[in-house]
Design a protein around this motif. Structure first.
Motif, short mmCIF file in Angstrom:
data_model
loop_
_atom_site.label_atom_id
_atom_site.label_comp_id
_atom_site.label_asym_id
_atom_site.label_seq_id
_atom_site.Cartn_x
_atom_site.Cartn_y
_atom_site.Cartn_z
N LEU A 56 46.42 -92.00 -49.43
CA LEU A 56 45.37 -91.29 -48.54
C LEU A 56 46.07 -90.60 -47.14
CD1 LEU A 56 42.44 -90.71 -48.29
CD2 LEU A 56 42.05 -92.61 -46.69
N ALA A 57 47.19 -91.29 -46.95
CA ALA A 57 47.91 -90.85 -45.73
C ALA A 57 48.87 -89.73 -46.29
CB ALA A 57 48.73 -91.92 -45.14
N CYS A 58 49.23 -89.61 -47.57
CA CYS A 58 50.20 -88.57 -48.14
C CYS A 58 49.05 -87.42 -48.34
CB CYS A 58 50.55 -89.11 -49.55
SG CYS A 58 51.71 -87.71 -50.08
N LEU A 59 48.00 -87.52 -48.54
CA LEU A 59 47.35 -86.55 -48.99
C LEU A 59 46.81 -85.78 -47.47
CD1 LEU A 59 44.73 -87.59 -51.62
CD2 LEU A 59 46.44 -85.81 -51.81
N ASN A 60 46.48 -86.64 -46.55
CA ASN A 60 46.46 -86.15 -45.05
C ASN A 60 47.45 -85.40 -44.55
OD1 ASN A 60 44.58 -86.18 -42.79
ND2 ASN A 60 46.05 -87.41 -41.85
N LEU A 61 48.75 -85.65 -44.88
CA LEU A 61 49.82 -85.22 -44.41
C LEU A 61 50.02 -83.78 -45.03
CD1 LEU A 61 52.63 -85.40 -43.05
CD2 LEU A 61 53.68 -86.29 -45.04
N LEU A 62 49.35 -83.56 -46.33
CA LEU A 62 49.46 -82.20 -47.03
C LEU A 62 48.36 -81.36 -46.41
CD1 LEU A 62 50.35 -83.38 -50.51
CD2 LEU A 62 51.95 -82.26 -49.13
N ASP A 86 42.75 -93.67 -57.00
CA ASP A 86 43.90 -94.17 -56.04
C ASP A 86 43.98 -93.17 -54.91
OD1 ASP A 86 44.26 -96.51 -57.51
OD2 ASP A 86 46.05 -95.56 -58.61
N THR A 87 43.22 -91.93 -54.73
CA THR A 87 43.37 -91.30 -53.39
C THR A 87 42.94 -91.88 -52.40
OG1 THR A 87 41.39 -90.17 -53.92
CG2 THR A 87 43.23 -88.96 -55.08
N GLN A 88 42.16 -93.01 -52.44
CA GLN A 88 41.42 -93.79 -51.43
C GLN A 88 42.37 -94.79 -50.98
OE1 GLN A 88 38.58 -92.19 -50.25
NE2 GLN A 88 39.33 -90.93 -51.73
N LEU A 89 43.47 -95.19 -51.74
CA LEU A 89 44.40 -96.18 -51.19
C LEU A 89 45.13 -95.69 -49.92
CD1 LEU A 89 46.11 -97.21 -54.59
CD2 LEU A 89 44.30 -98.50 -53.08
N ALA A 90 45.59 -96.61 -49.00
CA ALA A 90 45.93 -96.31 -47.83
C ALA A 90 47.18 -95.56 -47.65
CB ALA A 90 46.34 -97.60 -46.89
N TYR A 146 52.66 -87.37 -58.14
CA TYR A 146 51.29 -88.28 -58.59
C TYR A 146 51.32 -89.61 -57.98
CZ TYR A 146 49.74 -84.60 -61.63
OH TYR A 146 49.15 -83.47 -62.28
N ILE A 147 52.55 -90.39 -57.85
CA ILE A 147 52.27 -91.66 -57.65
C ILE A 147 52.08 -91.81 -56.20
CG2 ILE A 147 53.70 -93.82 -57.21
CD1 ILE A 147 54.77 -93.27 -59.90
N ALA A 148 52.63 -90.87 -55.36
CA ALA A 148 52.51 -90.62 -53.89
C ALA A 148 51.15 -90.36 -53.45
CB ALA A 148 53.79 -89.89 -53.23
N SER A 149 50.73 -89.67 -54.02
CA SER A 149 49.43 -88.99 -53.71
C SER A 149 48.15 -89.53 -54.38
CB SER A 149 49.24 -87.40 -53.74
OG SER A 149 49.66 -87.03 -55.19
N GLY A 150 48.29 -90.62 -55.19
CA GLY A 150 47.13 -91.18 -55.82
C GLY A 150 46.62 -90.56 -57.05
N GLN A 151 47.35 -89.81 -57.62
CA GLN A 151 46.82 -89.03 -58.81
C GLN A 151 46.73 -90.05 -60.11
OE1 GLN A 151 45.75 -85.80 -58.26
NE2 GLN A 151 46.34 -86.50 -56.08
N ASP A 152 45.99 -89.59 -61.03
CA ASP A 152 46.01 -90.31 -62.40
C ASP A 152 47.38 -90.10 -63.01
OD1 ASP A 152 45.79 -91.22 -64.95
OD2 ASP A 152 43.66 -90.36 -65.20
N LEU A 153 48.04 -90.95 -63.08
CA LEU A 153 49.58 -90.87 -63.55
C LEU A 153 49.73 -90.48 -65.20
CD1 LEU A 153 52.41 -91.04 -62.66
CD2 LEU A 153 52.61 -93.26 -63.28
N ALA A 154 48.71 -90.75 -65.77
CA ALA A 154 48.58 -90.60 -67.43
C ALA A 154 48.35 -88.84 -67.59
CB ALA A 154 47.38 -91.12 -67.80
N GLN A 155 47.96 -88.20 -66.47
CA GLN A 155 47.74 -86.83 -66.61
C GLN A 155 49.30 -86.02 -66.52
OE1 GLN A 155 45.26 -85.43 -67.26
NE2 GLN A 155 43.41 -86.28 -66.42
#
Length: 202
Positions: free
Chosen positions: A137-143, A130-134, A84-93
């Motif tokens: 976003l790079a992690c999501l793009n990698l996936l 946070d999925t829009q943070l650099a 979640y931290i690496a991919s900009g997810q809502d950590l509270a979830q």
């Protein structure tokens, strides 16, 4: 002025409810693997029977004794938080998404343990927050899931792979049976884990 309530909190957002453990929320995922006997002996200094008994006593019986809801696993929430931290997810979830049960049984005439991990309510997104943070976003793009209208099964695949890794306690186990299923409504997805990043075959 009238207040219009879209949600009545039955979704129990960011809380660990029984309804999500039973009915699921987001995606419900099952991941399983069979681990070779020689790896169990050389790496974990144990055997399949001992591991199955340990899982029953610790992950199942121990969790029941303290009244755990959805935490019948070897700390799957650590792995969920990392993804979640690496991919900009809502950590509270994390408090919902870590719901996990680990099951083990012996196969191949009792030589090898078959490990199954079920996570009933994994919640991920590919847009917003946070999925829009650099870095995220790079992690999501990698996936391969950056942006809207993308297949997010890769995210669930990664989470369940890391959950499975947590019960193996090492990063070089040889798996000879791998599959992942994502069950959502009437849809069933089967994904090959041969390209799993959580373990390297040798």
């Amino acid at each position: 002025m009238d207040a219009i309530r879209i949600l009545g909190n039955y979704c129990s957002d960011k809380k660990p409810p029984a309804v999500n453990w039973i009915d699921g929320r987001g995606k419900s995922v099952v991941c399983e693997a069979i681990i070779h006997e020689n790896v169990i002996k050389s790496v974990l200094k144990a055997n399949a029977v001992v591991l199955v008994e340990l899982n029953i006593l610790k992950n199942l019986t121990g969790s029941v004794m303290v009244g755990v809801l959805g935490g019948f696993s070897a700390h799957a929430n650590n792995n969920v938080s990392a993804i979640y931290i690496a991919s900009g997810q809502d950590l509270a979830q994390n408090i919902e998404s870590f719901h996990c049960i680990t099951m083990m049984e012996t196969v191949n005439e009792g030589r090898d343990p078959q490990v199954s991990v079920r996570m009933s309510s994994i919640e991920v997104a590919t847009v917003g927050g946070d999925t829009q943070l650099a870095s995220q976003l790079a992690c999501l793009n990698l996936l391969g899931v950056k942006g809207s209208n993308k297949l997010t099964l890769h995210c669930y695949k990664c989470i369940t792979q890391y959950a499975l890794k947590s019960i193996k306690q090492c990063n070089h186990l040889i798996l000879h049976s791998k599959k992942i299923m994502s069950l959502v409504g009437d849809d069933t997805y089967h994904l090959d884990l041969c390209d799993a990043t959580c373990c390297s075959e040798s």
